[in-house]
Design a protein around this motif. Structure first.
Motif, PDB file in Angstrom:
ATOM      1  N   MET A  47     -14.335 -34.346  27.369  1.00 24.48           N
ATOM      2  CA  MET A  47     -13.117 -34.546  26.572  1.00 24.48           C
ATOM      3  C   MET A  47     -12.151 -35.480  27.289  1.00 24.48           C
ATOM      4  SD  MET A  47     -12.598 -30.619  25.215  1.00 24.48           S
ATOM      5  CE  MET A  47     -10.897 -30.889  24.724  1.00 24.48           C
ATOM      6  N   GLU A  48     -12.066 -35.352  28.598  1.00 27.23           N
ATOM      7  CA  GLU A  48     -11.166 -36.210  29.368  1.00 27.23           C
ATOM      8  C   GLU A  48     -11.611 -37.668  29.304  1.00 27.23           C
ATOM      9  OE1 GLU A  48      -7.951 -37.357  31.579  1.00 27.23           O
ATOM     10  OE2 GLU A  48      -8.347 -35.408  30.646  1.00 27.23           O
ATOM     11  N   GLU A  50     -13.416 -39.089  26.928  1.00 22.95           N
ATOM     12  CA  GLU A  50     -13.178 -39.588  25.574  1.00 22.95           C
ATOM     13  C   GLU A  50     -11.696 -39.863  25.344  1.00 22.95           C
ATOM     14  OE1 GLU A  50     -13.654 -37.954  21.039  1.00 22.95           O
ATOM     15  OE2 GLU A  50     -15.299 -37.515  22.430  1.00 22.95           O
ATOM     16  N   LYS A  51     -10.849 -38.988  25.885  1.00 19.27           N
ATOM     17  CA  LYS A  51      -9.399 -39.177  25.766  1.00 19.27           C
ATOM     18  C   LYS A  51      -8.974 -40.487  26.437  1.00 19.27           C
ATOM     19  CE  LYS A  51      -5.022 -37.082  27.257  1.00 19.27           C
ATOM     20  NZ  LYS A  51      -4.411 -35.973  28.038  1.00 19.27           N
ATOM     21  N   HIS A  54      -9.835 -43.423  24.255  1.00 17.57           N
ATOM     22  CA  HIS A  54      -8.909 -43.543  23.130  1.00 17.57           C
ATOM     23  C   HIS A  54      -7.583 -44.155  23.567  1.00 17.57           C
ATOM     24  CE1 HIS A  54     -10.756 -41.891  19.557  1.00 17.57           C
ATOM     25  NE2 HIS A  54     -11.282 -40.902  20.252  1.00 17.57           N
ATOM     26  N   GLN A  55      -7.141 -43.826  24.774  1.00 18.94           N
ATOM     27  CA  GLN A  55      -5.821 -44.265  25.246  1.00 18.94           C
ATOM     28  C   GLN A  55      -5.822 -45.693  25.787  1.00 18.94           C
ATOM     29  OE1 GLN A  55      -4.774 -41.243  28.111  1.00 18.94           O
ATOM     30  NE2 GLN A  55      -3.884 -39.874  26.556  1.00 18.94           N
ATOM     31  N   SER A 514     -14.897 -42.538  18.441  1.00 16.42           N
ATOM     32  CA  SER A 514     -15.932 -42.337  19.454  1.00 16.42           C
ATOM     33  C   SER A 514     -17.254 -42.035  18.749  1.00 16.42           C
ATOM     34  CB  SER A 514     -15.561 -41.179  20.376  1.00 16.42           C
ATOM     35  OG  SER A 514     -15.600 -39.950  19.652  1.00 16.42           O
ATOM     36  N   GLU A 517     -17.208 -38.524  17.309  1.00 17.41           N
ATOM     37  CA  GLU A 517     -16.477 -38.413  16.045  1.00 17.41           C
ATOM     38  C   GLU A 517     -17.297 -38.960  14.881  1.00 17.41           C
ATOM     39  OE1 GLU A 517     -11.806 -38.818  17.326  1.00 17.41           O
ATOM     40  OE2 GLU A 517     -13.084 -40.578  17.576  1.00 17.41           O
ATOM     41  N   ASN A 537     -10.800 -33.091  15.757  1.00 17.22           N
ATOM     42  CA  ASN A 537     -10.176 -32.592  16.982  1.00 17.22           C
ATOM     43  C   ASN A 537     -11.070 -32.823  18.193  1.00 17.22           C
ATOM     44  OD1 ASN A 537      -7.879 -31.612  15.610  1.00 17.22           O
ATOM     45  ND2 ASN A 537      -8.973 -29.736  15.044  1.00 17.22           N
ATOM     46  N   ALA A 538     -10.443 -32.890  19.357  1.00 19.59           N
ATOM     47  CA  ALA A 538     -11.179 -33.176  20.589  1.00 19.59           C
ATOM     48  C   ALA A 538     -12.166 -32.085  20.942  1.00 19.59           C
ATOM     49  CB  ALA A 538     -10.197 -33.378  21.742  1.00 19.59           C
ATOM     50  N   GLU A 539     -11.910 -30.829  20.493  1.00 20.22           N
ATOM     51  CA  GLU A 539     -12.772 -29.698  20.850  1.00 20.22           C
ATOM     52  C   GLU A 539     -14.002 -29.584  19.950  1.00 20.22           C
ATOM     53  OE1 GLU A 539      -9.596 -29.406  20.016  1.00 20.22           O
ATOM     54  OE2 GLU A 539      -8.627 -29.183  21.994  1.00 20.22           O
TER      55      GLU A 539
END
Length: 542
Positions: A47-48, A50-51, A54-55, A514, A517, A537-539
């Protein structure tokens, strides 16, 4: 005293009802806790990563993954070989030295021309070979990886150029083109997939759009060489342009030998340590965490089937929709006016331009195409894939019908210039909007596991559609055939309109998504026009 006895009695009861746990069960319980903890940490890392993707802005992604950009550039360079040869054959048809050697006399004009049947045969031979090549590319790449499959193709390309160089008849040119098409199929199937896998999300568009730029560069080289030789009548006028093909494969093979393998492919094969090293080679260690990136890849791949990928899966379940999108985008490249660009010089001749002017306009068209491909990188940074594709195709539909109208008027100098102008505009705008964004869509749509097969079957669709279109296009333009000139715009305008309507209802927006997604949205069967509005959602994993 009574209170103490009651407390002691309750304690005994609690001991008696407590279930017995063996040492083995205690160990298994601890292991389960460790596994759950490990899974939670693994998911948190994924998740980190992928985050972070995105950023990232585009420039931050370039700074974090400089070598990924370099290797995407090198892999894209393989497309120049197909582009060079496709435009070379198209220009040979209009080249006086080639027409005088292999053509027949057109009594109406007093000039030699290549017969319509051989025009079509020569232009479709390479595509027929590439059709075979793309079916070989999928299983080959799935087995040995993008890097080694590309090296096989480059070695084969070096060998097949000999056949074309020593060809002394149209049937031999046909065979030479057929053989050269085999490695084309490998390059065109692998390049968009490899480029989309080695770069982060923000760079998927520019990395895959480079393919269209190299397609334009190939046409520029051909245009410059054939423009130089169009006034010469000796065999060197077509032998030297053929020999120039050898300047590409060997240098590219040396570079590709040192290229990193796609980390996604390595993760699929369970080679996680090698995937980590590959990511470290693609990016700066100070700006990324390779372990977290591998975790992100594992998170996506672990939800896929563990069986070996095969072509049957492309037409089952949600993968059928993804395959249909890739095949449709590939097919549309031939139906939205692209063949006018591939036959630009010959088109300009049939529109009434002199041979010298036609070759000059062909070179100008190719140069403008390269410029507009680079401008398209800016376009895809700020706008989605879907609006660029739809509005770009809509513009070309209008221009193609305008071309048809110009071809229907009395053929004055003004009408001929209008036809040439509309033909040039269609060729250039195609490489500004629909063509470059097509490569983004192709690289993003398929599932990771089936990507080599999906890009292969998609490109096969391209060739299956292109082969009859080449026959049709050559017949429409050839003075010994339909002799339609600019009126061919009605035909290509109609096919472009059909692709526009299909894209409006079936093409989803995938910008900024991603691979996780995209997998989820396709599994949930989200309608194409709802992709952009859907929140994942990320989860979520399903």
């Amino acid at each position: 005293m009574n209170n103490e006895l009651e407390s002691h009695s309750r304690a005994q009861q609690e001991v008696e009802v407590k279930p017995y746990t063996s040492e083995k069960e205690q160990v298994e319980h601890v292991n389960d806790i460790d596994v759950a903890k490990g899974h939670a940490e693994f998911k948190a890392d994924a998740m980190e990563a992928e985050k972070m993707e995105h950023q990232m802005t585009v420039m931050e992604a370039v700074k974090a993954y400089p070598m990924a950009c370099f290797w995407a550039f090198i892999m894209s360079f393989t497309i120049i070989m197909e582009s060079y040869d496709v435009f070379l054959i198209g220009n040979f048809i209009a080249l006086p030295a080639f027409a005088n050697r292999f053509g027949i006399l057109n009594e109406a004009t007093g000039k030699y021309v290549i017969q319509a049947k051989w025009q079509s045969a020569l232009q479709m031979a390479g595509q027929l070979g590439a059709l075979i090549g793309v079916f070989l590319a999928g299983p080959l790449t799935s087995r040995i990886g993008y890097r080694w499959a590309t090296l096989v193709g480059l070695g084969l390309m070096n060998a097949t150029i000999f056949v074309m160089f020593f060809a002394n008849s149209l049937p031999l040119f046909f065979v030479a083109q057929l053989l050269e098409g085999l490695p084309w199929g490998i390059f065109i199937a692998n390049a968009p997939a490899y480029c989309s896998e080695i770069v982060p999300m923000r760079l998927r568009a520019p990395a895959t759009q480079v393919l269209q730029m190299f397609w334009a560069i190939g046409s520029i080289i051909v245009g410059a060489v054939t423009y130089h030789y169009n006034t010469q009548l000796g065999t060197n006028a077509y032998k030297i342009p053929i020999a120039l093909q050898w300047m590409f494969p060997t240098p590219l093979a040396i570079l590709m030998f040192f290229a990193p393998e796609s980390p996604w492919w390595l993760v699929r094969k369970g080679r996680l340590d090698q995937a980590t090293r590959s990511i470290e080679r693609l990016g700066r260690r100070s700006r990324l965490n390779a372990g977290e990136t591998v975790a992100m890849m594992r998170r996506v791949i672990e939800h896929e089937s563990e069986s070996s990928p095969n072509y049957i899966e492309l037409f089952k379940g949600t993968d059928l929709r993804r395959t249909a999108i890739v095949c449709g985008i590939y097919a549309a490249q031939n139906l939205a006016g692209n063949l006018i660009a591939n036959q630009a010089v010959y088109f300009f001749e049939q529109a009434g331009m002199s041979v010298d002017t036609a070759f000059a306009l062909g070179l100008i068209t190719s140069a403008l195409q390269m410029i507009f491909v680079m401008l398209s990188w800016i376009l895809t940074t700020y706008f989605g894939r879907r609006p660029i594709y739809i509005y770009g195709t809509l513009f070309n539909v209008v221009m193609l019908f305008a071309l048809g109208i110009a071809g229907s008027l009395k053929q004055t100098t003004s009408a001929q210039q209008a036809q040439a102008s509309f033909g040039l505009i269609v060729s250039v705008i195609f490489t500004f909007a629909a063509a470059p964004v097509s490569w983004c869509i192709i690289g993003e749509t398929s599932s990771i596991r089936l990507r080599p097969l999906t890009t292969g079957i998609g490109r096969a669709t391209y060739y299956i559609i292109e082969i009859p279109c080449i026959f049709l296009g050559s017949y429409m333009l050839n003075p010994t055939g339909g002799n339609l000139g600019g009126k061919c715009g009605y035909v290509w305008g109609g096919t472009a309109l059909a692709t526009l309507i299909t894209a409006y209802f079936c093409l989803p927006e995938m910008k900024g998504r991603s691979y996780r997604e995209l997998d989820i949205m396709f599994r949930r069967r989200i309608p194409a026009r709802q992709f952009e509005k859907t929140v994942i959602n990320a989860e979520e994993d399903e």
